[in-house]
Design an enzyme around this catalytic site. Structure first.
Site, PDB file in Angstrom:
ATOM      1  N   ASP A 329       0.837  -1.186   0.000  1.00 32.73           N
ATOM      2  CA  ASP A 329       0.000   0.000   0.000  1.00 32.73           C
ATOM      3  C   ASP A 329       0.886   1.255   0.000  1.00 32.73           C
ATOM      4  O   ASP A 329       1.882   1.312   0.728  1.00 32.73           O
ATOM      5  CB  ASP A 329      -0.872  -0.034   1.270  1.00 32.73           C
ATOM      6  CG  ASP A 329      -1.928   1.041   1.272  1.00 32.73           C
ATOM      7  OD1 ASP A 329      -2.813   1.001   0.409  1.00 32.73           O
ATOM      8  OD2 ASP A 329      -1.867   1.932   2.148  1.00 32.73           O
ATOM      9  N   GLU A 358       1.475   0.196  -4.888  1.00 26.76           N
ATOM     10  CA  GLU A 358       0.994   1.467  -5.400  1.00 26.76           C
ATOM     11  C   GLU A 358       2.193   2.414  -5.496  1.00 26.76           C
ATOM     12  O   GLU A 358       2.756   2.798  -4.469  1.00 26.76           O
ATOM     13  CB  GLU A 358      -0.037   2.072  -4.438  1.00 26.76           C
ATOM     14  CG  GLU A 358      -1.321   1.277  -4.336  1.00 26.76           C
ATOM     15  CD  GLU A 358      -2.323   1.947  -3.397  1.00 26.76           C
ATOM     16  OE1 GLU A 358      -3.478   2.114  -3.794  1.00 26.76           O
ATOM     17  OE2 GLU A 358      -1.950   2.305  -2.257  1.00 26.76           O
TER      18      GLU A 358
END
Ligand code: CA
Length: 642
Positions: A329, A358
């Site tokens: 993340d 990400e």
């Protein structure tokens, strides 16, 4: 209070970098507790009977030891013993749980000593990773443990639980497979599971009150979340049940990718990290927490002991829980060197581990962008991939502008971004990377660095987005757009990624950030699969098609440049060829996003039609002699030379 910068001096690092094991190191004869607390005056160990009651057994002083650690060995079998640390600072004392805890009581407030050998389900010793030759061979399906089973239509008994994910042979009232049976029949290779480490926002002590959260608010990084366990009070249960879930998926040939959130913690000032070593684990702006996560803080992975924590944690999950891959993340918060070490260490355990994240942040960071693993820097760590937001928004429109369309929903000028996904994010002579939605260069070194997707837990579901961009369109038109979108995702080079339920038009009633919204919004309503079973079958066909033809899974940039050629096509359409290999002939792929039929052609020859506007079949829908054909609105046609 120590100023943050003092931690970065050579003398601090030389004297206070501990590279051994931390936490409660268990053997049947004794347990050694070790915590890194270089700025503490003293540390005591509290031993408790349970994970929550007022039942202190004793408080024991720990001994100042190597490199800023305090340690204590307690004799006897301590399995199941709950504990905390009391940290004595200059002017105050704080009690907190162990960042290195492997087990915890309810709500993760107390750590627990655990004999991990007692937590293994039957057959665990023979359980192993789902290994593919290359990450591009994976088809990833993003799943939330509660969403999958919580709706009555799932007919899953262990609703909202780890065990519910692997309940066999479940179906709707009308016999449509749900849960595990659905995952199997769709044919995906890996599930990516939204946070399943212990997070903060759900009160585990009230399991009967419906509560929902995505779980991006980490509390205990190395402990499974308690609300998904049948008994959140007993520290052993959640471990056993999570392992049972992983084994159940592995037994069906499905890999498990864990969504990990090392970029921030649920608490800032009061997190266990910060109570033990104030201001060490986070990037600070003067007295304030820097906040690139937009969740209140950002961790300082560039600091030795934070980096060690991340690397140790990922290794632990890979080793102990047989996790097949990790999704990071807000990976753009982590420094490049930390992610290099993560890659090296995880791949030493499982060379086929799939790693991606990400490649962005949620806000500004104090660490220079060039030092962080942003998408534009992804080539610095060739074994880790990034989500392709350039492709995502070129296919369906900007994620933060609900009504903005792109390729599939009628806008002009997005062909190039679509092509960028088709080539797996690598440089290609026919793709102009200077005009992408977010990037100005082709950022991937190889297709395994690109995760292609049009829907994830964040933002509108594809179905809801299409309803926003095309409010007057007939439902059948919107369905065609969904099929066209995923035909692109599943035939493109790179790692394809879908969200649970998008293959039967998942809706969240127009909500785009449903992280704490009730089940009514987030749950999978399996009756929708009954309603749109033809859409599901189309996706099933796409998955099978990708698995059948190796040309959709090219491994290198060079193969893509030499085998993939774009055709001259009208605007709002894309066509290309893929040279065949030993196993099959040349492919011709055509994608029409116009709202009218166009005429396309292939050379004369003998072809099989593999996909049209209604169906996909890897063994062929019908024969085709080549030449001109009609390509209907919002459709994908795929031919292979027979
Ligand atoms: Ca929790």
């Amino acid at each position: 209070m120590h100023k943050s910068a003092q931690f970065d001096t050579p003398s601090f690092m030389a004297n206070h970098t501990y590279d051994g094991q931390l936490g409660a190191l268990y053997t049947t004869d004794q347990t050694t507790f070790r915590v890194w607390a270089p700025t503490a005056k003293a540390v005591s160990l509290n031993l408790y009977k349970t994970g929550h009651g007022n039942d202190l057994i004793e408080q024991l002083p720990m001994t100042a030891s190597d490199k800023g650690t305090f340690s204590l060995t307690v004799n006897g079998d301590q399995n199941g013993r709950y504990y905390t640390y009391l940290i004595h600072h200059e002017k105050h004392q704080v009690e907190t749980y162990d960042p290195y805890a492997k087990a915890a009581g309810v709500n993760g407030d107390r750590s627990m000593v655990i004999d991990l050998s007692m937590t293994n389900p039957v057959g665990w010793d023979n359980d192993t990773y789902v290994s593919l030759e290359n990450p591009v061979d994976a088809i990833v399906y993003e799943t939330h443990i509660r969403d999958l089973s919580i709706h009555t239509s799932s007919n899953i008994k262990a609703k909202g639980k780890y065990l519910g994910v692997v309940e066999p042979n479940t179906q709707t009232q009308n016999g449509i497979p749900t849960g595990l049976s659905h995952l199997k029949s769709l044919g995906i290779t890996h599930v990516q599971i939204l946070p399943m480490f212990d997070y903060n926002s759900v009160d585990e002590s009230n399991p009967l009150i419906p509560q929902f959260n995505w779980g991006y608010d980490p509390k205990n990084y190395n402990v499974p979340e308690g609300s998904y366990a049948t008994d959140p009070f007993c520290g052993e249960t959640r471990i056993k049940e999570l392992k049972t879930m992983i084994k159940g998926l592995h037994d069906e040939g499905l890999g498990v990718i864990m969504d990990v959130v090392y970029n921030h913690t649920a608490h800032s000032e009061d997190s266990n990290f910060n109570l033990i070593v104030p201001n060490y684990y986070y990037r600070m702006k003067g007295k304030h927490f820097s906040d690139a996560s937009a969740c209140g803080n950002e961790t300082a992975s560039e600091r030795t002991m934070m980096r060690k924590f991340i690397v140790d944690s990922v290794k632990y999950w890979a080793n102990e829980y047989h996790i097949d891959g990790f999704r990071f993340d807000l990976m753009g918060i982590h420094d490049v060197e930390t992610m290099r070490q993560v890659e090296r260490e995880v791949k030493a355990i499982n060379p086929n581990a799939i790693l991606y994240g990400e490649g962005w942040t949620g806000g500004d960071s104090t660490l220079d962008e060039s030092k962080r693993l942003m998408k534009k820097n992804i080539s610095e760590v060739p074994g880790i991939g990034a989500f392709n937001d350039d492709f995502r928004d070129a296919v369906k429109g900007h994620v933060f502008e609900p009504e903005a369309p792109a390729f599939v929903n009628g806008a002009i000028g997005f062909e190039n971004g679509v092509k960028f996904g088709i080539v797996g994010g690598v440089p290609h002579p026919q793709v102009d990377a200077a005009t992408l939605p977010y990037s100005d260069l082709a950022w991937a070194l190889s297709p395994s660095q690109t995760v292609n997707y049009v829907e994830a837990h964040d933002n509108l579901t594809l179905w809801d987005k299409l309803k926003m961009t095309n409010p007057r369109a007939h439902e059948s038109t919107l369905i065609s757009m969904v099929k066209l979108s995923n035909a692109l995702v599943l035939t493109s080079q790179g790692i394809p990624f879908m969200q649970l339920g998008m293959d039967f038009l998942r809706t969240k009633q127009g909500e785009h950030n449903s992280y704490n919204l009730p089940d009514a919004i987030n749950q999978i309503d399996w009756s929708r699969k009954e309603q749109y079973v033809d859409v599901f079958e189309y996706h099933q066909g796409l998955v099978q098609l990708r698995k059948t033809y190796s040309c959709f899974r090219l491994k290198t940039k060079e193969e893509i440049t030499s085998r993939l050629r774009f055709l001259k096509m009208p605007s709002q359409s894309v066509g290309y060829t893929l040279d065949g290999d030993d196993s099959h002939g040349k492919m011709y792929l055509f994608f029409n996003a116009k709202s009218r039929t166009i005429t396309c052609k292939t050379p004369e020859g003998n072809y099989l039609l593999l996909a049209n506007e209604t169906a996909v079949c890897a063994t062929g829908l019908m024969a085709f002699k080549g030449g001109s054909f009609k390509l209907p609105p919002h459709s994908a046609y795929i031919f292979v030379e027979a």
